[in-house]
Design an enzyme around this catalytic site. Structure first.
Site, PDB file in Angstrom:
ATOM      1  N   ASP A  54       0.944  -1.051   0.132  1.00  0.00           N
ATOM      2  CA  ASP A  54       0.083   0.002   0.031  1.00  0.00           C
ATOM      3  C   ASP A  54       0.748   1.427  -0.091  1.00  0.00           C
ATOM      4  OD1 ASP A  54      -2.732   1.291   0.557  1.00  0.00           O
ATOM      5  OD2 ASP A  54      -1.466   2.200   1.977  1.00  0.00           O
ATOM      6  N   TYR A  59       2.921   9.924  -0.452  1.00  0.00           N
ATOM      7  CA  TYR A  59       4.474   9.249   0.203  1.00  0.00           C
ATOM      8  C   TYR A  59       5.528   9.554  -0.501  1.00  0.00           C
ATOM      9  CZ  TYR A  59       0.407   6.616   2.435  1.00  0.00           C
ATOM     10  OH  TYR A  59      -0.821   6.089   2.931  1.00  0.00           O
ATOM     11  N   LYS A  84      -2.790   6.014  -4.324  1.00  0.00           N
ATOM     12  CA  LYS A  84      -3.898   6.821  -4.078  1.00  0.00           C
ATOM     13  C   LYS A  84      -3.780   8.169  -4.792  1.00  0.00           C
ATOM     14  CE  LYS A  84      -3.607   4.848   0.585  1.00  0.00           C
ATOM     15  NZ  LYS A  84      -2.194   4.395   0.597  1.00  0.00           N
ATOM     16  N   SER A 241       6.198  -0.876   8.542  1.00  0.00           N
ATOM     17  CA  SER A 241       7.467  -0.811   9.180  1.00  0.00           C
ATOM     18  C   SER A 241       8.450  -1.155   8.047  1.00  0.00           C
ATOM     19  CB  SER A 241       7.445  -2.090  10.051  1.00  0.00           C
ATOM     20  OG  SER A 241       8.405  -2.223  10.701  1.00  0.00           O
ATOM     21  N   ARG A 246      10.576  -6.182  12.391  1.00  0.00           N
ATOM     22  CA  ARG A 246       9.194  -6.020  12.643  1.00  0.00           C
ATOM     23  C   ARG A 246       8.297  -6.397  11.689  1.00  0.00           C
ATOM     24  NH1 ARG A 246       8.830  -1.473  16.433  1.00  0.00           N
ATOM     25  NH2 ARG A 246       9.869  -2.117  18.312  1.00  0.00           N
ATOM     26  N   ASN A 250       5.314  -8.618  12.744  1.00  0.00           N
ATOM     27  CA  ASN A 250       3.965  -8.346  12.137  1.00  0.00           C
ATOM     28  C   ASN A 250       3.252  -9.324  11.317  1.00  0.00           C
ATOM     29  OD1 ASN A 250       4.342  -5.715  13.394  1.00  0.00           O
ATOM     30  ND2 ASN A 250       4.488  -4.616  11.290  1.00  0.00           N
TER      31      ASN A 250
END
Length: 282
Positions: A54, A59, A84, A241, A246, A250
């Site tokens: 995503d 970003y 997006k 992350s 992580r 996750n």
């Protein structure tokens, strides 16, 4: 990995159109702005079995997502890519088409799997033409599905008056401290799936006693308990992350069994918004 069938529901017939299989768990890449950080994180996640990535034009790392996908050696059709349309770019039908093409160019891909409006356009009069532009992106094959992000129940309800198809996904902040049952129900009510961003409330609450006690009882970390709660309530879940440790932790959260903790999780609700919240806009 578990998946959902997402679809854009026709407002005239109720038919589920443009169906696509979307993984229920993935990697978010928000705030991965250091050179090479996003690319390395996506490559590592893909190596570990993640298949949903995503990103967003806002970003600034669509290019690195695309680089990682190409370098992974994994067939393109096996990776589900979400990006997006920025809220400041959500101004008109034509600009929506231009920005979709720009995202595809940034990604270096022929199509994206899901294209979202990042937040309701500020100009109320732009909301219909922007969505009509999204529908054209879908019909052009530039994206396999279209949806929204940060839309409240009132925004979804208004779409029924101007949309030919409803969103397949509404990506909103959801976590054990911001459970949003009414908005989740409204999203499902228009045929869309809920996608949970900031499942860890940006880390703001992970040291709190409530989640710590739940995690201790389960033998997992507070982060794993929070992520699995989002997953278990039916949300597509995308913890962010860039740490390999992580990223693995996750993923391992999917193995956690939350049985017996329902009451404790309900008690965590405090309508805590960790960041941006356009769902409350007019």
């Amino acid at each position: 990995m578990d998946s959902f069938t997402i679809a854009n529901t026709s407002t005239s017939t109720g038919e589920r159109l443009h169906q696509a299989e979307m993984p229920r768990f993935g990697l978010g890449v928000y705030l991965m702005g250091d050179p090479g950080e996003c690319k390395a994180s996506v490559l590592y996640a893909l190596e570990q079995g993640y298949r949903l990535i995503d990103t967003a034009m806002a970003y600034g790392n669509e290019d690195e997502v695309g680089q990682a996908i190409r370098e992974s050696g994994i067939p393109r059709e096996d990776i589900f890519v979400v990006t997006k349309l920025r809220q400041p770019h959500a101004n008109s039908h034509e600009e929506t088409l231009q920005r979709c093409q720009q995202s595809l160019e940034n990604l270096g891909l022929d199509y994206m799997d899901l294209y979202l409006i990042h937040a309701p356009p500020k100009d109320l009069s732009a909301r219909a033409p922007v969505w009509h532009g999204m529908e054209e992106c879908l019909s052009n094959g530039w994206t396999r599905s279209i949806g929204v992000s940060n839309y409240g129940a009132q925004h979804l309800d208004a779409m029924l008056s101007y949309a030919s198809v409803m969103p397949s996904v509404n990506q909103i902040e959801i976590n054990p401290w911001l459970q949003r049952p009414a908005l989740r129900a409204a999203t499902e009510g228009v045929g869309a799936k809920v996608m949970a961003y900031s499942p860890l409330a940006r880390g703001h609450k992970l040291a709190d006693s409530g989640i710590s006690e739940i995690a201790a009882s389960l033998g997992c970390t507070p982060a794993q308990a929070a992520i699995k709660w989002c997953f278990d309530v039916g949300a597509i879940t995308i913890p962010k992350s860039s740490s390999p440790t992580r990223i693995l932790e996750n993923l391992a959260s999917l193995e956690v069994d939350l049985s017996g903790t329902e009451v404790a999780f309900t008690a965590l609700e405090e309508s805590y918004i960790s960041g941006w919240d356009p769902t409350s806009e007019p």
